[in-house]
Design a protein around this motif. Structure first.
Motif, short mmCIF file in Angstrom:
data_model
loop_
_atom_site.label_atom_id
_atom_site.label_comp_id
_atom_site.label_asym_id
_atom_site.label_seq_id
_atom_site.Cartn_x
_atom_site.Cartn_y
_atom_site.Cartn_z
N LEU A 113 0.83 -1.21 0.00
CA LEU A 113 0.00 0.00 0.00
C LEU A 113 0.86 1.26 0.00
O LEU A 113 0.50 2.26 -0.63
N ALA A 114 1.99 1.23 0.69
CA ALA A 114 2.89 2.39 0.69
C ALA A 114 3.45 2.62 -0.71
O ALA A 114 3.55 3.77 -1.17
N ILE A 115 3.79 1.55 -1.40
CA ILE A 115 4.31 1.66 -2.76
C ILE A 115 3.21 2.16 -3.70
O ILE A 115 3.42 3.07 -4.51
N ALA A 116 2.03 1.56 -3.58
CA ALA A 116 0.90 1.97 -4.42
C ALA A 116 0.52 3.42 -4.16
O ALA A 116 0.18 4.16 -5.09
N TRP A 117 0.59 3.84 -2.88
CA TRP A 117 0.29 5.23 -2.54
C TRP A 117 1.25 6.17 -3.27
O TRP A 117 0.83 7.19 -3.82
N ARG A 118 2.54 5.84 -3.27
CA ARG A 118 3.53 6.69 -3.95
C ARG A 118 3.24 6.76 -5.44
O ARG A 118 3.27 7.83 -6.05
N CYS A 119 2.94 5.63 -6.07
CA CYS A 119 2.60 5.61 -7.49
C CYS A 119 1.37 6.48 -7.75
O CYS A 119 1.34 7.26 -8.71
N TRP A 120 0.38 6.34 -6.90
CA TRP A 120 -0.88 7.08 -7.04
C TRP A 120 -0.65 8.58 -6.85
O TRP A 120 -1.18 9.39 -7.62
N GLN A 121 0.13 8.96 -5.85
CA GLN A 121 0.42 10.38 -5.62
C GLN A 121 1.19 10.99 -6.80
O GLN A 121 0.91 12.12 -7.18
N ASP A 122 2.14 10.23 -7.34
CA ASP A 122 2.95 10.73 -8.45
C ASP A 122 2.25 10.57 -9.80
O ASP A 122 2.71 11.13 -10.80
N GLY A 123 1.19 9.75 -9.84
CA GLY A 123 0.50 9.50 -11.11
C GLY A 123 1.32 8.66 -12.06
O GLY A 123 1.14 8.73 -13.28
N LYS A 124 2.22 7.82 -11.52
CA LYS A 124 3.10 6.99 -12.34
C LYS A 124 2.81 5.52 -12.11
O LYS A 124 2.67 5.09 -10.97
N PRO A 125 2.74 4.72 -13.17
CA PRO A 125 2.54 3.28 -13.01
C PRO A 125 3.69 2.63 -12.26
O PRO A 125 4.81 3.16 -12.23
N TYR A 126 3.42 1.49 -11.66
CA TYR A 126 4.44 0.74 -10.92
C TYR A 126 5.49 0.21 -11.86
O TYR A 126 5.20 -0.34 -12.93
N ASP A 127 6.75 0.36 -11.46
CA ASP A 127 7.89 -0.14 -12.21
C ASP A 127 8.78 -0.89 -11.21
O ASP A 127 9.42 -0.27 -10.36
N GLU A 128 8.78 -2.20 -11.30
CA GLU A 128 9.52 -3.00 -10.32
C GLU A 128 11.01 -2.71 -10.35
O GLU A 128 11.65 -2.65 -9.29
N ALA A 129 11.58 -2.49 -11.52
CA ALA A 129 13.03 -2.20 -11.60
C ALA A 129 13.33 -0.90 -10.85
O ALA A 129 14.32 -0.82 -10.10
N PHE A 130 12.49 0.11 -11.01
CA PHE A 130 12.68 1.38 -10.31
C PHE A 130 12.53 1.17 -8.80
O PHE A 130 13.31 1.70 -8.01
N HIS A 131 11.53 0.39 -8.40
CA HIS A 131 11.32 0.11 -6.98
C HIS A 131 12.54 -0.56 -6.36
O HIS A 131 13.00 -0.16 -5.28
#
Length: 178
Positions: free
Chosen positions: A147-165
């Motif tokens: 949820l913390a990761i999803a929240w960051r993606c949602w706040q930034d408006g950027k899709p999840y990128d596992e390599a970046f994570h």
């Protein structure tokens, strides 16, 4: 006796078939509404979310990003964040019961499916499970992290990128150079 039950069986089978067709129609409408939403690609990018959980997560997150200025607020609503009680030398951590139970179910189901999609998620789950010995606890911890990761993606408006994570996690573990 069997002949007497045959008409009832046919009626029940017809009712089930009608219900299944209506369910399929509703799922098509849900998917059509989901793909039209501006954040659809963001929620669809979450591994393990799939056709059902991605729209459910979108609904639970909502559109108002100011509603959750910190990830902890979202985690608390979902019931994945533990309750901590401190008094003097005593420190106790409890399971959060007051929450949106549907949101908790959605996030824990998502965490369960995500484990099969990501090596880091499976590793994290296993490390928590080895310490606690409880699958539900480990799943809830993974859901909390997710949820913390999803929240960051949602706040930034950027899709999840596992390599970046994974790159971000490695950078946080490096000692800071002054």
């Amino acid at each position: 006796m069997v002949e007497a039950l045959a008409p009832q069986a046919v009626t029940v089978a017809e009712m089930l078939l009608t219900t299944l067709r209506k369910k399929e129609e509703n799922l098509r409408h849900l998917h059509a509404a989901f793909v039209q939403h501006p954040d659809a690609s963001l929620f669809a990018s979450f591994p393990g979310a799939g056709d059902f959980l991605a729209p459910a997560l979108l609904v639970k997150f909502g559109e108002d990003r100011a509603r959750f200025p910190r990830p902890m607020l979202l985690q608390t609503l979902a019931g994945t964040a533990p309750v901590t009680a401190k008094s003097g030398q005593r420190h106790t951590v409890f399971f959060r019961r007051a929450c949106d139970h549907r949101f908790r179910y959605i996030t824990q189901l998502w965490a369960h499916y995500f484990r099969s999609q990501s090596a880091w998620a499976e590793t994290y789950f296993r490390s928590v499970f080895q310490r606690s010995g409880r699958r539900q606890h480990a799943t809830r911890c993974l859901a909390n992290r997710w949820l913390a990761i999803a929240w960051r993606c949602w706040q930034d408006g950027k899709p999840y990128d596992e390599a970046f994570h994974l790159q971000q996690r490695r950078q946080r573990r490096l000692p800071k150079v002054h």
